[in-house]
Design an enzyme around this catalytic site. Structure first.
Site, PDB file in Angstrom:
ATOM      1  N   HIS A   1      10.703   1.554  -4.083  1.00 35.99           N
ATOM      2  CA  HIS A   1       9.934   0.322  -3.834  1.00 35.99           C
ATOM      3  C   HIS A   1      10.156  -0.124  -2.387  1.00 35.99           C
ATOM      4  O   HIS A   1      10.719  -1.198  -2.128  1.00 35.99           O
ATOM      5  CB  HIS A   1      10.435  -0.732  -4.831  1.00 35.99           C
TER       6      HIS A   1
ATOM      7  N   GLU B   1       4.891   1.866  -1.994  1.00 35.16           N
ATOM      8  CA  GLU B   1       5.885   2.406  -2.935  1.00 35.16           C
ATOM      9  C   GLU B   1       5.418   3.772  -3.433  1.00 35.16           C
ATOM     10  O   GLU B   1       4.224   3.984  -3.623  1.00 35.16           O
ATOM     11  CB  GLU B   1       6.033   1.435  -4.109  1.00 35.16           C
TER      12      GLU B   1
HETATM   13  C1  BG6 Z   1       5.544  -4.549  -7.048  1.00 31.92           C
HETATM   14  C2  BG6 Z   1       4.656  -4.899  -8.218  1.00 31.92           C
HETATM   15  O1  BG6 Z   1       5.884  -3.205  -7.141  1.00 31.92           O
HETATM   16  O2  BG6 Z   1       6.737  -5.316  -7.095  1.00 31.92           O
HETATM   17  C3  BG6 Z   1       4.367  -6.386  -8.199  1.00 31.92           C
HETATM   18  O3  BG6 Z   1       3.470  -4.140  -8.140  1.00 31.92           O
HETATM   19  C4  BG6 Z   1       5.657  -7.172  -8.184  1.00 31.92           C
HETATM   20  O4  BG6 Z   1       3.572  -6.727  -9.337  1.00 31.92           O
HETATM   21  C5  BG6 Z   1       6.510  -6.715  -7.007  1.00 31.92           C
HETATM   22  O5  BG6 Z   1       5.366  -8.556  -8.060  1.00 31.92           O
HETATM   23  C6  BG6 Z   1       7.858  -7.413  -6.893  1.00 31.92           C
HETATM   24  O6  BG6 Z   1       8.568  -7.297  -8.073  1.00 31.92           O
HETATM   25  P1  BG6 Z   1       9.994  -7.959  -8.226  1.00 31.92           P
HETATM   26  O7  BG6 Z   1      10.396  -7.760  -9.662  1.00 31.92           O
HETATM   27  O8  BG6 Z   1      10.921  -7.276  -7.272  1.00 31.92           O
HETATM   28  O9  BG6 Z   1       9.808  -9.414  -7.881  1.00 31.92           O
END
Ligand code: BG6
Length: 288
Positions: free
Chosen positions: A160, A264
Site C-alpha cells: 500500500h 498500490e
Molecule cells: C486504500 C483503499 O487502499 O486504503 C481505501 O482503497 C482506504 O478505500 C485506504 O480508505 C486507506 O485505508 P486505511 O485502512 O489505511 O485507512
C-alpha cells in the site's frame, strides 16, 4: 546474521515503534518492525520516495499512515466480520527481523510473521509470511507467503505504497490506461470502467484496477519520475483521500493530501488460492 556490527545498520525507536535504520552507498531507509513497514527510502542524491504523515500514530498495534503498509491477509474491510481491522492484521503486528546482509548491491533484510493463537482468532489458517526488503539503487520488496496449514486458504494483499509528490494537481499516473477498474466510490457503476488517458486526480480517488500491467509511472513536472514495477502483482489501486476524507481519517494534517498519492500493487480483486504446503511470492521494485 544480525549483529550491531553490520555496517550501515542500526536500531532505534520512533515514538513507541522500534525501527531499523539502513544507510549504504546507494540510499538510506527506515523500516518499522511492526508490519515490516518501510517508512522511508531516499537515494543518496535523490529526494524522499515515500510520504509519511506528520500525524502518523507511532503506537504499538496502530496502523501507520504513510510509507509502505503491507495489507494481509485481506484488503480493505474484512468480507464478513466488520469488527476486524481494515486491510488485515499484518500491518498491526510486530514482525521478526530474521536476517540482515550487507553486500555490494546494498542491504538485504528478511522479516517474518507467523500465525499464532492471536492471528488464528482473526483468520483460521496457519501461515508464514516473509518480507524481503532490499535497499540499494532501487527499493525492492518481495513478499513470500507459505501455507503451513493442512487445508487451502485464500488471501489478498497489497503493497500500500504512499508516494511523496509536490502537488497532486501537477501529477499524473500512467500505466493504467485501458485497464478495467472498480470505482470504490461508485460501486454501482460496476468493475469494468476504463479510461484512455493517464490518471489525473481531481477529487477523492479510490479505484481498484484488475489484471493490470504491473508497470506504472508517477510523473510530475520538474520532478524525477517514480517508477513502480510489479510484474507478478495482478492488481493495482490508486487512492487519494482529498479534502473531506483527510479530515475524517484523523492521522493526516488538513493539506497533506496534496503531497501524496497511493499507487498500490498486489492481489486486491480476486483472492489468491494457496494449497496446503505451497509457497507463493510477489515482487515490487521502486525507484525515483
Ligand atoms: C486504500 C483503499 O487502499 O486504503 C481505501 O482503497 C482506504 O478505500 C485506504 O480508505 C486507506 O485505508 P486505511 O485502512 O489505511 O485507512
Amino acid at each position: 546474521m544480525i549483529t550491531q556490527q553490520t555496517i550501515g545498520f542500526s536500531q532505534q525507536t520512533i515514538g513507541n515503534q522500534p525501527v531499523i535504520m539502513i544507510e549504504n552507498q546507494f540510499a538510506n531507509a527506515t523500516i518499522a518492525l511492526q508490519g515490516a513497514h518501510v517508512l522511508s527510502y531516499q537515494k543518496r542524491d535523490g529526494t524522499p520516495l515515500l510520504w509519511l504523515s506528520d500525524q502518523a500514530k507511532m503506537e504499538a498495534g496502530q496502523a501507520i499512515r504513510g510509507g509502505i503498509p503491507l495489507c494481509f491477509p485481506w484488503f480493505n474491510k474484512h468480507p464478513t466480520i466488520t469488527t476486524l481491522p481494515s486491510h488485515g492484521f499484518a500491518r498491526n503486528l510486530p514482525w521478526e527481523l530474521m536476517r540482515v546482509d550487507a553486500h555490494e548491491a546494498g542491504h538485504k533484510l528478511v522479516f517474518e510473521l507467523k500465525s499464532d493463537e492471536q492471528t488464528l482468532t482473526k483468520w483460521p489458517y496457519r501461515f508464514k509470511a516473509q518480507l524481503v526488503v532490499e535497499v540499494g539503487e532501487q527499493l525492492k520488496l518481495t513478499l513470500k507467503v507459505t501455507n503451513t496449514d493442512d487445508k487451502p486458504f485464500e488471501f489478498k494483499f497489497a503493497y500500500h505504497s504512499y508516494f511523496a509528490i509536490q502537488d497532486i494537481h501537477q501529477t499524473q499516473i500512467s500505466g493504467l490506461e485501458n485497464t478495467e477498474f472498480l470505482d470504490q466510490l461508485k460501486p454501482e457503476l460496476g468493475d469494468q470502467l476504463t479510461e484512455n488517458d493517464a490518471i489525473q486526480c481531481t477529487a477523492e480517488t479510490d479505484r481498484v484496477y484488475h489484471q493490470a500491467k504491473g508497470l506504472y509511472r508517477i510523473v510530475e513536472a520538474g520532478q524525477q519520475d517514480i517508477l513502480i514495477q510489479a510484474a507478478n502483482c495482478p492488481d493495482a489501486v490508486v487512492w487519494n483521500p482529498w479534502v473531506e476524507k483527510t479530515q475524517r481519517l484523523g492521522d493526516m494534517s488538513a493539506e497533506s493530501w496534496r503531497s501524496m498519492v497511493c499507487v498500490e500493487c498486489g492481489v486486491m480483486d480476486k483472492p489468491h488460492m494457496l494449497a496446503a504446503g505451497d509457497m507463493t511470492w510477489f515482487k515490487m521494485v521502486l525507484s525515483n
